[in-house]
Design an enzyme around this catalytic site. Sequence first.
Site, PDB file in Angstrom:
ATOM      1  N   THR A   1       4.159  32.094 -23.856  1.00  0.00           N
ATOM      2  CA  THR A   1       4.619  31.904 -25.248  1.00  0.00           C
ATOM      3  C   THR A   1       5.730  30.860 -25.335  1.00  0.00           C
ATOM      4  OG1 THR A   1       5.978  33.855 -24.927  1.00  0.00           O
ATOM      5  CG2 THR A   1       3.961  34.154 -26.176  1.00  0.00           C
TER       6      THR A   1
ATOM      7  N   ASP B   1      -1.807  31.939  -7.624  1.00  0.00           N
ATOM      8  CA  ASP B   1      -1.807  31.348  -6.284  1.00  0.00           C
ATOM      9  C   ASP B   1      -3.275  31.171  -5.883  1.00  0.00           C
ATOM     10  OD1 ASP B   1      -1.089  30.725  -3.545  1.00  0.00           O
ATOM     11  OD2 ASP B   1       0.769  31.835  -3.870  1.00  0.00           O
TER      12      ASP B   1
ATOM     13  N   LYS C   1       3.072  38.226 -12.745  1.00  0.00           N
ATOM     14  CA  LYS C   1       2.245  37.067 -13.136  1.00  0.00           C
ATOM     15  C   LYS C   1       1.776  36.256 -11.921  1.00  0.00           C
ATOM     16  CE  LYS C   1       4.666  36.494 -17.575  1.00  0.00           C
ATOM     17  NZ  LYS C   1       5.781  37.455 -17.448  1.00  0.00           N
TER      18      LYS C   1
ATOM     19  N   ASP D   1       4.969  43.222 -13.785  1.00  0.00           N
ATOM     20  CA  ASP D   1       4.819  41.937 -14.490  1.00  0.00           C
ATOM     21  C   ASP D   1       5.304  40.799 -13.601  1.00  0.00           C
ATOM     22  OD1 ASP D   1       4.656  39.956 -16.473  1.00  0.00           O
ATOM     23  OD2 ASP D   1       6.562  40.523 -17.387  1.00  0.00           O
TER      24      ASP D   1
ATOM     25  N   LYS E   1       8.243  48.355 -17.741  1.00  0.00           N
ATOM     26  CA  LYS E   1       7.845  47.058 -17.178  1.00  0.00           C
ATOM     27  C   LYS E   1       8.860  46.584 -16.149  1.00  0.00           C
ATOM     28  CE  LYS E   1       8.126  42.903 -19.387  1.00  0.00           C
ATOM     29  NZ  LYS E   1       8.531  41.873 -18.437  1.00  0.00           N
TER      30      LYS E   1
END
Length: 246
Positions: free
Chosen positions: A129, A70, A67, A65, A38
């Site tokens: 989280t 936009d 994320k 990763d 990752k």
Amino acid sequence: MQTKEDLKQKVCLALDVDSSRQALELVKLMRDHVGMFKIGSHLFTKVGPKIIEDVRKLGGEVFLDLKYHDIPNTVANAVRMATRMGVYLVNIHASGGLDMMYAAVMAATSEAKDKQIRKPILLAVTVLTSLTNRILSEELRIKHDVLSQVVHLAELAKSAGVDGCVASPKEIVAIREACGSDFVILTPGIRPTWAAEKDDQKRITTPAKAVKAGADYIVIGRPLIKAASPTEAARKIIEELIQDSE
Ligand code: C5P
């Protein structure tokens, strides 16, 4: 029954280090012991996209990763570039909405088709989280609790054609129930029972419990990177997964 190779493919090592040199040393050390690597905003911000190419040259599959969150056009273009770079998994935020997710799906699909390359698995982040019920209601004025918001966003992602989602171990069962067996679920917050530290992870579970609950991929960083022998730690994790799948 899942083979050792199937179970190894489920383990994704988070390359949360400061330099390409450290990251590539880890890839060389761990490429026969885990299924994927990752690359998150920590490493990517420091060293840039070349790291994707470098990890792939060493035979490692990449979960990018970053994320993306936009406007649809911008996210679509970012996903198009990630597809072109050959990443295996890439993620976007479900809270960017249906149009944004749909644009990402279309971008990955059309880029893969045009360039005759594989389409990356597209995952949606539901609720981070680090967010709590209090933050959702008081700061973000979202009227649902974390779990129902997570399940709602996972269903929304599925309806946009997104392949799966990133979820905390606690949410796997509810998402699996709502979104079915084909929906890909990837989960961080993994701590083997023998890991000395929880670090800053709060809602944790063991690799075997996460896979048993229905996770397709588990992301593990510090318990592997900081182990006295990362290869031995990975071997123990796969061994536990094998025992639990029997
Ligand atoms: O070291 P550790 O195993 O906690 O690393 C977990 C990785 O998963 C980190 O790269 C972290 O940023 C990422 N992550 C997470 N929780 C999320 C999403 C990503 O821990 N909800």
